[in-house]
Design an enzyme around this catalytic site. Structure first.
Site, mmCIF file in Angstrom:
data_model
loop_
_atom_site.group_PDB
_atom_site.id
_atom_site.type_symbol
_atom_site.label_atom_id
_atom_site.label_comp_id
_atom_site.label_asym_id
_atom_site.label_seq_id
_atom_site.Cartn_x
_atom_site.Cartn_y
_atom_site.Cartn_z
ATOM 1 N N ARG A 58 0.823 -1.206 0.061
ATOM 2 C CA ARG A 58 0.072 -0.141 0.148
ATOM 3 C C ARG A 58 0.916 1.150 0.008
ATOM 4 N NH1 ARG A 58 2.420 1.995 3.948
ATOM 5 N NH2 ARG A 58 0.959 3.809 3.768
ATOM 6 N N ALA A 60 0.764 5.206 -2.197
ATOM 7 C CA ALA A 60 0.644 5.569 -3.655
ATOM 8 C C ALA A 60 1.937 5.171 -4.641
ATOM 9 C CB ALA A 60 0.331 7.119 -3.650
ATOM 10 N N GLN A 210 -1.978 2.605 10.033
ATOM 11 C CA GLN A 210 -0.725 2.680 9.161
ATOM 12 C C GLN A 210 0.336 3.313 10.113
ATOM 13 O OE1 GLN A 210 -3.567 3.355 7.860
ATOM 14 N NE2 GLN A 210 -3.770 2.950 5.791
ATOM 15 N N ASP A 251 -1.716 10.951 -2.132
ATOM 16 C CA ASP A 251 -2.063 9.848 -2.891
ATOM 17 C C ASP A 251 -2.519 10.677 -4.246
ATOM 18 O OD1 ASP A 251 -2.911 8.911 -0.087
ATOM 19 O OD2 ASP A 251 -2.583 7.250 -1.635
ATOM 20 N N ASN A 261 -5.170 12.712 0.431
ATOM 21 C CA ASN A 261 -4.238 11.822 1.498
ATOM 22 C C ASN A 261 -5.158 11.165 2.426
ATOM 23 O OD1 ASN A 261 -1.499 10.997 1.896
ATOM 24 N ND2 ASN A 261 -1.474 12.074 3.801
ATOM 25 N N LYS A 262 -4.566 10.392 3.254
ATOM 26 C CA LYS A 262 -5.115 9.672 4.534
ATOM 27 C C LYS A 262 -5.940 10.281 5.182
ATOM 28 C CE LYS A 262 -4.765 5.999 4.460
ATOM 29 N NZ LYS A 262 -5.816 5.133 3.945
#
Ligand code: MRU
Length: 363
Positions: A58, A60, A210, A251, A261-262
């Site tokens: 995982r 990007a 993460q 991302d 993004n996250k």
């Protein structure tokens, strides 16, 4: 401060999450970290697609590189005798791999790059040369990524002082890029490499954790001081003056400066702005989407069970009612006004982002 060439010659990442073995791709299974260090070999396009979808790999850039090698695997998996047949196999692989995760643009960028090379070779050579060209393009994508990370790391270091405390989000390290270095974590790792002491503040990053599982692991491997916090502590930790700057990955970045993004990144950016803390986004230019507008980008929603359960060393634990309704978007979008600068391998784009990001790309 070291030069790009000096770092390229001397810096060796401590982890190797992706390795091409000529006919298969070996990946470090990120879904089992930090409890187990397990490598798995991917030998078919379906296995590559499953590994991306289930987030064994995982981040990007890492999914872009993995998908590019997935195209090489397609030609190993299927013995093709004609160029026409080989292109059909590649198109089929492209379709399967592109359907794995929707938000990170690097996935589509890498697949397009490989497909463009395949099409250009198909007119001239034989099937064997096509396989070589596809594999070479995947390797090139990997090598360019590492070089881009070293460059953005060096640009990023110019903004860091000895002793700084840097908040990140998710995992934007070497696991997320496949190279072992990273994007948002590149300046931090290179600062350490050059003898500069910094500290990293890691929000746990629910629901997939993460931050807790991967960034904390990477920082431990590198011997970099880090502090894990809950996602809900982000505001207080900034308010208490514990954060000199925020550095996150992306991302997808739009030409006008919107940053996907996250999930949780938007909240960090707004609080950072309120408190006058610089908020930097680090990404290779391959993460910049030159075509889409905000409304075109699909934010991935994942399995509700990722929220209903937490995953620890002992397996999964239910933390709510088993049938509670869940909304689980795993990325968010940060409007450009909250972003102090976007740091890429080509340099730093400050405000106004809608002028300076295109300028970095020579547009
Ligand atoms: O869902 P993930 O773990 O693939 O999301 C990863 C992120 O959001 C990262 O911050 C982003 O990909 C940048 S990685 C260098």
């Amino acid at each position: 401060m070291k030069t790009l060439e000096e770092v390229k010659n001397a810096y060796r990442p401590s982890i190797r999450p992706i390795e091409w073995l000529g006919d298969r791709l070996r990946i470090l299974d990120q879904s089992r970290l930090p409890f187990e260090t397990t490598f798995i070999d991917l030998r078919t396009v379906d296995e590559v697609a499953e590994a991306i979808r289930s987030m064994k790999v995982r981040g990007a850039p890492a999914i872009g590189i993995t998908a590019a090698y997935g195209m090489a695997i397609a030609l190993v998996e299927h013995e093709t005798t004609s160029m026409e047949e080989a292109l059909r196999v590649l198109k089929d692989a492209y379709r399967k791999l592109a359907a794995t995760r929707p938000t990170a643009v690097n996935l589509f960028w890498a697949l397009d790059r490989v497909m463009d090379v395949a099409r250009s070779v198909s007119g001239s050579g034989e099937v064997g040369s096509l396989r070589g060209a596809v594999e070479a393009e995947a390797r090139k994508i990997f090598e360019e990524e590492l070089e881009a990370e070293i460059s953005m790391g060096l640009h990023g270091i110019s903004l860091i002082q000895r002793g700084d405390s840097i908040m990140t989000q998710c995992n934007a390290g070497g696991l997320a890029t496949g190279t072992g270095l990273g994007t948002a974590l590149a300046p931090i790792k290179l600062a350490k490499f050059m003898g500069m002491d910094v500290q990293v503040i890691i929000p746990e990053t629910r629901p997939w954790l993460q931050g807790a599982r991967l960034t904390a692991y990477e920082m431990a491997v590198e011997g970099i001081r880090s502090v894990l916090i809950t996602d809900t502590a982000v505001g207080l930790v900034m308010y208490e003056g514990m954060v000199d700057m925020v550095m996150v990955g992306a991302d997808r970045i739009l030409l006008d400066g919107h940053v996907f993004n996250k999930i949780g990144t938007y909240k960090q950016a707004v609080i950072a702005r309120e408190l006058g803390i610089p908020f930097y986004v680090l990404a290779p230019t391959s993460t910049i989407d030159v075509k889409s507008a905000v409304q075109d980008v699909r934010i991935e929603e994942r399995d509700p069970d990722e929220v209903r359960y937490v995953k620890g060393s002992g397996g999964r634990t239910l933390i709510t009612l088993p049938d509670v309704a869940v909304y689980n978007p795993v990325f968010d979008v940060t409007p450009p006004k909250y972003v102090t600068a976007v740091i890429t391998e080509r340099g730093i784009a400050y405000q106004p982002l809608d002028r300076n990001i295109p300028r970095l790309l020579g547009r």
